[in-house]
Each structure stands twice: as C-alpha cells, then as structure tokens.
Design a protein around this motif. Structure first.
Motif, PDB file in Angstrom:
ATOM      1  N   LEU A 133       0.847  -1.193   0.000  1.00  0.00           N
ATOM      2  CA  LEU A 133       0.000   0.000   0.000  1.00  0.00           C
ATOM      3  C   LEU A 133       0.879   1.239   0.000  1.00  0.00           C
ATOM      4  CD1 LEU A 133      -2.803   1.368   0.280  1.00  0.00           C
ATOM      5  CD2 LEU A 133      -2.486   1.230   2.753  1.00  0.00           C
ATOM      6  N   VAL A 134       0.601   2.146  -0.937  1.00  0.00           N
ATOM      7  CA  VAL A 134       1.269   3.444  -0.979  1.00  0.00           C
ATOM      8  C   VAL A 134       0.183   4.492  -0.824  1.00  0.00           C
ATOM      9  CG1 VAL A 134       2.614   5.054  -2.361  1.00  0.00           C
ATOM     10  CG2 VAL A 134       3.120   2.606  -2.462  1.00  0.00           C
ATOM     11  N   ARG A 135       0.284   5.277   0.241  1.00  0.00           N
ATOM     12  CA  ARG A 135      -0.731   6.301   0.484  1.00  0.00           C
ATOM     13  C   ARG A 135      -0.370   7.581  -0.247  1.00  0.00           C
ATOM     14  NH1 ARG A 135      -2.126   5.334   6.769  1.00  0.00           N
ATOM     15  NH2 ARG A 135      -3.241   3.402   6.428  1.00  0.00           N
ATOM     16  N   LEU A 136      -1.365   8.154  -0.900  1.00  0.00           N
ATOM     17  CA  LEU A 136      -1.202   9.405  -1.634  1.00  0.00           C
ATOM     18  C   LEU A 136      -1.888  10.535  -0.883  1.00  0.00           C
ATOM     19  CD1 LEU A 136      -2.115   8.058  -5.177  1.00  0.00           C
ATOM     20  CD2 LEU A 136       0.157   8.326  -4.196  1.00  0.00           C
ATOM     21  N   HIS A 137      -1.403  11.737  -1.073  1.00  0.00           N
ATOM     22  CA  HIS A 137      -2.037  12.900  -0.469  1.00  0.00           C
ATOM     23  C   HIS A 137      -3.142  13.404  -1.376  1.00  0.00           C
ATOM     24  CE1 HIS A 137       0.939  13.145   2.653  1.00  0.00           C
ATOM     25  NE2 HIS A 137       1.876  12.976   1.745  1.00  0.00           N
ATOM     26  N   ARG A 138      -4.180  13.933  -0.780  1.00  0.00           N
ATOM     27  CA  ARG A 138      -5.299  14.483  -1.550  1.00  0.00           C
ATOM     28  C   ARG A 138      -4.920  15.814  -2.148  1.00  0.00           C
ATOM     29  NH1 ARG A 138     -11.191  13.645   0.536  1.00  0.00           N
ATOM     30  NH2 ARG A 138     -11.393  14.380  -1.562  1.00  0.00           N
ATOM     31  N   TRP A 139      -5.591  16.166  -3.228  1.00  0.00           N
ATOM     32  CA  TRP A 139      -5.453  17.478  -3.826  1.00  0.00           C
ATOM     33  C   TRP A 139      -6.017  18.468  -2.815  1.00  0.00           C
ATOM     34  CZ3 TRP A 139      -3.005  19.706  -7.631  1.00  0.00           C
ATOM     35  CH2 TRP A 139      -3.442  20.914  -8.137  1.00  0.00           C
ATOM     36  N   PRO A 140      -5.250  19.457  -2.384  1.00  0.00           N
ATOM     37  CA  PRO A 140      -5.691  20.295  -1.270  1.00  0.00           C
ATOM     38  C   PRO A 140      -6.881  21.196  -1.569  1.00  0.00           C
ATOM     39  CG  PRO A 140      -3.655  21.127  -2.188  1.00  0.00           C
ATOM     40  CD  PRO A 140      -3.940  19.825  -2.869  1.00  0.00           C
ATOM     41  N   LEU A 141      -7.110  21.522  -2.806  1.00  0.00           N
ATOM     42  CA  LEU A 141      -8.225  22.405  -3.159  1.00  0.00           C
ATOM     43  C   LEU A 141      -9.363  21.561  -3.693  1.00  0.00           C
ATOM     44  CD1 LEU A 141      -6.073  25.015  -5.050  1.00  0.00           C
ATOM     45  CD2 LEU A 141      -6.801  25.122  -2.682  1.00  0.00           C
ATOM     46  N   GLN A 142     -10.561  21.850  -3.237  1.00  0.00           N
ATOM     47  CA  GLN A 142     -11.709  21.059  -3.661  1.00  0.00           C
ATOM     48  C   GLN A 142     -12.812  21.950  -4.197  1.00  0.00           C
ATOM     49  OE1 GLN A 142     -13.005  18.685  -0.400  1.00  0.00           O
ATOM     50  NE2 GLN A 142     -11.072  17.642  -0.182  1.00  0.00           N
ATOM     51  N   GLY A 143     -13.731  21.326  -4.877  1.00  0.00           N
ATOM     52  CA  GLY A 143     -14.933  22.013  -5.315  1.00  0.00           C
ATOM     53  C   GLY A 143     -14.738  22.900  -6.533  1.00  0.00           C
ATOM     54  N   THR A 144     -15.563  23.933  -6.601  1.00  0.00           N
ATOM     55  CA  THR A 144     -15.591  24.821  -7.754  1.00  0.00           C
ATOM     56  C   THR A 144     -14.263  25.528  -7.960  1.00  0.00           C
ATOM     57  OG1 THR A 144     -17.922  25.184  -7.303  1.00  0.00           O
ATOM     58  CG2 THR A 144     -16.867  26.693  -8.821  1.00  0.00           C
ATOM     59  N   PHE A 145     -13.620  25.945  -6.870  1.00  0.00           N
ATOM     60  CA  PHE A 145     -12.356  26.667  -6.997  1.00  0.00           C
ATOM     61  C   PHE A 145     -11.307  25.827  -7.712  1.00  0.00           C
ATOM     62  CE2 PHE A 145      -8.177  27.870  -5.345  1.00  0.00           C
ATOM     63  CZ  PHE A 145      -8.126  29.161  -5.832  1.00  0.00           C
ATOM     64  N   SER A 146     -11.179  24.548  -7.331  1.00  0.00           N
ATOM     65  CA  SER A 146     -10.168  23.709  -7.976  1.00  0.00           C
ATOM     66  C   SER A 146     -10.546  23.443  -9.430  1.00  0.00           C
ATOM     67  CB  SER A 146      -9.983  22.398  -7.224  1.00  0.00           C
ATOM     68  OG  SER A 146     -11.132  21.598  -7.316  1.00  0.00           O
ATOM     69  N   ALA A 147     -11.833  23.300  -9.712  1.00  0.00           N
ATOM     70  CA  ALA A 147     -12.256  23.073 -11.089  1.00  0.00           C
ATOM     71  C   ALA A 147     -11.903  24.277 -11.965  1.00  0.00           C
ATOM     72  CB  ALA A 147     -13.751  22.808 -11.152  1.00  0.00           C
ATOM     73  N   ILE A 148     -12.123  25.471 -11.444  1.00  0.00           N
ATOM     74  CA  ILE A 148     -11.790  26.682 -12.202  1.00  0.00           C
ATOM     75  C   ILE A 148     -10.274  26.796 -12.350  1.00  0.00           C
ATOM     76  CG2 ILE A 148     -11.816  29.205 -12.118  1.00  0.00           C
ATOM     77  CD1 ILE A 148     -14.589  28.933 -10.752  1.00  0.00           C
ATOM     78  N   LEU A 149      -9.546  26.522 -11.276  1.00  0.00           N
ATOM     79  CA  LEU A 149      -8.096  26.627 -11.294  1.00  0.00           C
ATOM     80  C   LEU A 149      -7.478  25.650 -12.286  1.00  0.00           C
ATOM     81  CD1 LEU A 149      -5.595  27.892  -9.879  1.00  0.00           C
ATOM     82  CD2 LEU A 149      -5.621  25.879  -8.392  1.00  0.00           C
ATOM     83  N   VAL A 150      -7.974  24.434 -12.311  1.00  0.00           N
ATOM     84  CA  VAL A 150      -7.406  23.410 -13.191  1.00  0.00           C
ATOM     85  C   VAL A 150      -7.846  23.600 -14.633  1.00  0.00           C
ATOM     86  CG1 VAL A 150      -7.386  20.937 -13.675  1.00  0.00           C
ATOM     87  CG2 VAL A 150      -7.143  21.752 -11.335  1.00  0.00           C
ATOM     88  N   GLN A 151      -9.100  23.968 -14.856  1.00  0.00           N
ATOM     89  CA  GLN A 151      -9.626  24.034 -16.212  1.00  0.00           C
ATOM     90  C   GLN A 151      -9.377  25.361 -16.906  1.00  0.00           C
ATOM     91  OE1 GLN A 151     -13.740  22.980 -15.947  1.00  0.00           O
ATOM     92  NE2 GLN A 151     -13.319  20.952 -15.152  1.00  0.00           N
TER      93      GLN A 151
END
Length: 99
Positions: free
Chosen positions: A57-75
């Motif tokens: 098992l290798v644990r990964l960290h979550r993307w720190p930004l969630q919701g609409t803000f991350s969608a706008i930031l990424v897209q």
C-alpha cells in the motif's frame, strides 16, 4: 530491481471489503497468481487488508483544493479546442474549431 513485473492499482480508498475495494482486492489476488508484484495507490487504506492479499500500500495525499475553486483553477488554463456553439459536421471537418 525486482524479478517480478509490476502492476499498479489506483483507487481512492481501500478500507473495507465492499464495492470497488473488493474489486481491487480480487484483481490483486488474480495478478499475484500470474506472478505480478502489486502496489495499490490509495488516499486512504487499511494496510492489514492490503497485506492479506499480498500487495503493498502506498498512500497518496489528496489534492488540497476542492470544489468549484479547484475546477476553475485546473480548467481555466486549458483552452477549448471546439466551442460548443461551433458547427462540427463529420463531412465538413474544416468547420470544426475556433476561428
């Protein structure tokens, strides 16, 4: 370097033996029978369950930004190749895209 081929399974969480977790664990067991070294990448997981099927098992960290803000930031940096209002006809490919 390992003498066994590597197989990687990415899943959000492996904490119980239900649904997608069960699917991933069954695939792990099948891959182990074929001689693969299996690594499971997950945000959350129970190491004892993963070890019981012979995987790491290798644990990964979550993307720190969630919701609409991350969608706008990424897209936002990604330009649209074809606008929704453009006429895109299969027999006239030159009409597709922004001009």
């Amino acid at each position: 370097m390992s003498e066994y081929p590597l197989a990687v399974i990415a899943i959000r969480q492996v904490e119980k033996r239900t649904g997608a977790s069960r699917n991933a664990l069954e695939q792990t067991a099948a891959l182990r029978e074929l001689g693969y070294r299996v690594v499971i990448l997950a945000e959350r997981g129970a190491p004892d369950i993963v070890r019981s099927v012979g995987a790491e098992l290798v644990r990964l960290h979550r993307w720190p930004l969630q919701g609409t803000f991350s969608a706008i930031l990424v897209q936002s940096p990604c330009p649209r190749v074809v606008s929704p209002s453009s006429a895109c006809l299969a027999d006239q490919p030159w009409r597709c895209g922004n001009r």
